[in-house]
Scaffold this motif. Structure first.
Motif, PDB file in Angstrom:
ATOM      1  N   PRO A   1       0.836  -1.214   0.000  1.00 14.24           N
ATOM      2  CA  PRO A   1       0.000   0.000   0.000  1.00 14.24           C
ATOM      3  C   PRO A   1       0.868   1.260   0.000  1.00 14.24           C
ATOM      4  CG  PRO A   1       0.062  -0.977   2.193  1.00 14.24           C
ATOM      5  CD  PRO A   1       0.779  -1.929   1.294  1.00 14.24           C
ATOM      6  N   ASP A   2       0.315   2.329  -0.577  1.00  9.65           N
ATOM      7  CA  ASP A   2       1.011   3.605  -0.612  1.00  9.65           C
ATOM      8  C   ASP A   2       1.081   4.211   0.781  1.00  9.65           C
ATOM      9  OD1 ASP A   2       1.262   3.309  -3.331  1.00  9.65           O
ATOM     10  OD2 ASP A   2      -0.579   4.428  -3.777  1.00  9.65           O
ATOM     11  N   LEU A   3       2.153   4.899   1.046  1.00 12.64           N
ATOM     12  CA  LEU A   3       2.293   5.572   2.330  1.00 12.64           C
ATOM     13  C   LEU A   3       1.327   6.745   2.411  1.00 12.64           C
ATOM     14  CD1 LEU A   3       6.184   5.631   2.681  1.00 12.64           C
ATOM     15  CD2 LEU A   3       4.587   4.061   3.793  1.00 12.64           C
ATOM     16  N   PRO A   4       0.664   6.920   3.502  1.00 12.71           N
ATOM     17  CA  PRO A   4      -0.275   8.050   3.609  1.00 12.71           C
ATOM     18  C   PRO A   4       0.468   9.376   3.593  1.00 12.71           C
ATOM     19  CG  PRO A   4       0.020   6.995   5.739  1.00 12.71           C
ATOM     20  CD  PRO A   4       0.728   6.129   4.750  1.00 12.71           C
ATOM     21  N   GLU A   5      -0.132  10.359   2.929  1.00 12.42           N
ATOM     22  CA  GLU A   5       0.472  11.684   2.845  1.00 12.42           C
ATOM     23  C   GLU A   5       0.324  12.394   4.186  1.00 12.42           C
ATOM     24  OE1 GLU A   5      -1.266  13.764  -0.359  1.00 12.42           O
ATOM     25  OE2 GLU A   5      -0.351  12.517  -1.908  1.00 12.42           O
ATOM     26  N   LEU A   6       1.413  13.036   4.627  1.00 15.29           N
ATOM     27  CA  LEU A   6       1.362  13.765   5.896  1.00 15.29           C
ATOM     28  C   LEU A   6       0.412  14.950   5.820  1.00 15.29           C
ATOM     29  CD1 LEU A   6       5.169  13.710   6.805  1.00 15.29           C
ATOM     30  CD2 LEU A   6       3.367  12.163   7.603  1.00 15.29           C
TER      31      LEU A   6
ATOM     32  N   PHE B   1      -3.342  16.712  -0.349  1.00 16.13           N
ATOM     33  CA  PHE B   1      -3.170  17.627  -1.476  1.00 16.13           C
ATOM     34  C   PHE B   1      -4.418  18.461  -1.666  1.00 16.13           C
ATOM     35  CE2 PHE B   1      -4.000  18.393  -6.005  1.00 16.13           C
ATOM     36  CZ  PHE B   1      -2.943  19.249  -6.291  1.00 16.13           C
ATOM     37  N   VAL B   2      -4.218  19.754  -1.803  1.00 14.40           N
ATOM     38  CA  VAL B   2      -5.291  20.692  -2.099  1.00 14.40           C
ATOM     39  C   VAL B   2      -4.829  21.556  -3.260  1.00 14.40           C
ATOM     40  CG1 VAL B   2      -6.755  22.552  -1.232  1.00 14.40           C
ATOM     41  CG2 VAL B   2      -6.031  20.710   0.301  1.00 14.40           C
TER      42      VAL B   2
ATOM     43  N   ARG C   1       2.398  22.926  -0.398  1.00 14.27           N
ATOM     44  CA  ARG C   1       2.687  22.084   0.757  1.00 14.27           C
ATOM     45  C   ARG C   1       4.159  22.175   1.091  1.00 14.27           C
ATOM     46  NH1 ARG C   1       0.230  16.303  -0.707  1.00 14.27           N
ATOM     47  NH2 ARG C   1       1.515  16.675  -2.564  1.00 14.27           N
ATOM     48  N   GLY C   2       4.455  22.383   2.321  1.00 16.46           N
ATOM     49  CA  GLY C   2       5.839  22.499   2.724  1.00 16.46           C
ATOM     50  C   GLY C   2       6.360  23.915   2.561  1.00 16.46           C
ATOM     51  N   LYS C   3       7.641  24.043   2.607  1.00  7.07           N
ATOM     52  CA  LYS C   3       8.285  25.350   2.534  1.00  7.07           C
ATOM     53  C   LYS C   3       8.536  25.730   1.088  1.00  7.07           C
ATOM     54  CE  LYS C   3      12.240  27.938   4.359  1.00  7.07           C
ATOM     55  NZ  LYS C   3      13.503  27.840   5.148  1.00  7.07           N
ATOM     56  N   LYS C   4       8.085  26.906   0.704  1.00  4.26           N
ATOM     57  CA  LYS C   4       8.255  27.382  -0.657  1.00  4.26           C
ATOM     58  C   LYS C   4       9.680  27.872  -0.872  1.00  4.26           C
ATOM     59  CE  LYS C   4       6.242  30.517  -4.066  1.00  4.26           C
ATOM     60  NZ  LYS C   4       5.227  31.575  -4.303  1.00  4.26           N
TER      61      LYS C   4
END
Length: 369
Positions: free
Chosen positions: A78-83, A86-87, A92-95
């Motif tokens: 199974p794929d790892l769940p995203e922390l 996605f929107v 997401r994260g630091k730009k």
């Protein structure tokens, strides 16, 4: 001061690495070997991989079954769940922000300034956009304008309406030019005119006639050797080969009235071209010789040097249509042709007697022939 994990490493400068390695056990050396940089070019490729497996093989390698097993495991895992889900439209994260340029580059950009003078500064400040576009076209700044603006500036037609610096050039309809009419020259009739040595028949044009037989070529060149009025012969794209070039060279050695010879776009070899240029030394009347676009696109250094030496001995040739690959040959031939042109101009203006010709083998000197 060099530091490792925030600690000063200068205290380890006096430690001997060989003594430390001698104190390690076999297990400790194996552990250390796994931590070695895999990109170390001093290690053989077989030792750069940290993978270590002590298991015995269970059987021979079956590549097909291995690939099927890997694909099955990949599908079942199974794929790892995203922390963070996605929107769309969010980051997401630091730009990443690009760093500011160094201070030296900023100072250099600020110091770059061109002083055009008060007169030019005032003229450029008061110039309209169309005038600046015209100026850019004159100076050759093609990237500052589109194609319509560039051609309008060169033709002095005025800039198209609605086109500024950001204007888009629309596709223009290509000009339709009529097809070039076929060459309607009758080979048999022209051969008879050359044989009769007619006074008014000074130009023979067989360009693009491909139905010329070997017999017609031989009859033409036989008559050409005795002709005294023909000045221009055009045989481009007629399927000439070396045997035809040899016959033409023999005719040129006898002819004394020919001024222009064109044998472009044929099947003549480099040796055949050398044979034709060599015949011009005995002709002493041909001023223009064209033989580009033959079967062999590259003549070679030896052939080009031989052609250069023949041209430098020719005091009548002023135009040579031939593709040369080496700069030395091109420069020497161009310099000699220019000397021939200057000498012809002096004779035309009466600065030299008519019976005095330029001798290519004497450089810039002249002798009476």
């Amino acid at each position: 001061m060099d530091k490792l994990y925030g600690k000063d490493i200068s205290m380890y400068d006096d430690i001997d690495v060989e003594d430390l390695l001698a104190k390690l056990t076999t297990e400790e050396i194996n552990i250390l070997a796994k931590e070695v940089d895999p990109d170390d070019s001093f290690l053989p490729p077989s030792q750069r991989c940290s993978y270590d497996c002590d298991k015995e093989p269970t059987g021979p390698l079956n590549r097909k079954l291995l690939i099927e097993y890997i694909n099955k495991k990949a599908i079942e895992t199974p794929d790892l769940p995203e922390l963070k889900p996605f929107v769309a439209g969010t980051v997401r994260g630091k730009k990443w922000v690009p760093p500011a340029p160094p201070a030296r580059e900023q100072e250099a950009e600020e110091k770059i300034a061109v002083d055009l003078g008060e007169e030019y500064e005032q003229a450029l400040c008061e110039a309209t956009q169309d005038e600046i576009i015209d100026l850019a076209a004159i100076l050759g700044f093609h990237s500052m304008m589109n194609q319509d603006q560039y051609h309008a500036s060169l033709l002095n037609k005025g800039q198209p309406l609605g086109l500024g610096w950001d204007g888009i050039t629309k596709a223009s309809k290509p000009k339709v030019f009529p097809m070039e009419p076929p060459n309607m020259t009758d080979p048999e009739e022209s051969i008879q005119s050359v044989k009769k040595d007619e006074n008014k028949y000074v130009e023979l044009n067989w360009n693009n006639i491909k139905s010329i037989s070997d017999e017609k070529f031989e009859n033409l060149f036989t008559a050409l050797g005795e002709n005294t009025h023909l000045e221009t012969i055009k045989l481009a794209n007629t399927g000439m080969s070396d045997r035809h070039a040899d016959k033409l060279a023999e005719a040129l050695e006898k002819n004394k009235s020919m001024r222009v010879v064109n044998v472009e776009t044929n099947m003549i070899s480099p040796l055949g071209i050398v044979r034709l240029i060599k015949s011009l030394l005995k002709n002493k009347s041909v001023e223009e010789f064209r033989a580009a676009n033959q079967r062999s696109q590259v003549l070679g250094n030896k052939i080009e040097m031989e052609i250069t030496q023949l041209v430098e001995k020719n005091g009548n040739l002023v135009r040579l249509g031939l593709h040369l690959e080496y700069n030395d040959a091109r420069q020497r031939i161009a310099a000699h042709l220019q000397k021939n042109i200057d000498h012809t101009r002096k004779m035309r203006m009466g600065q030299l007697p008519r019976n005095q010709m330029f001798s290519g083998d004497l450089g810039e000197n002249e002798r009476t022939v």
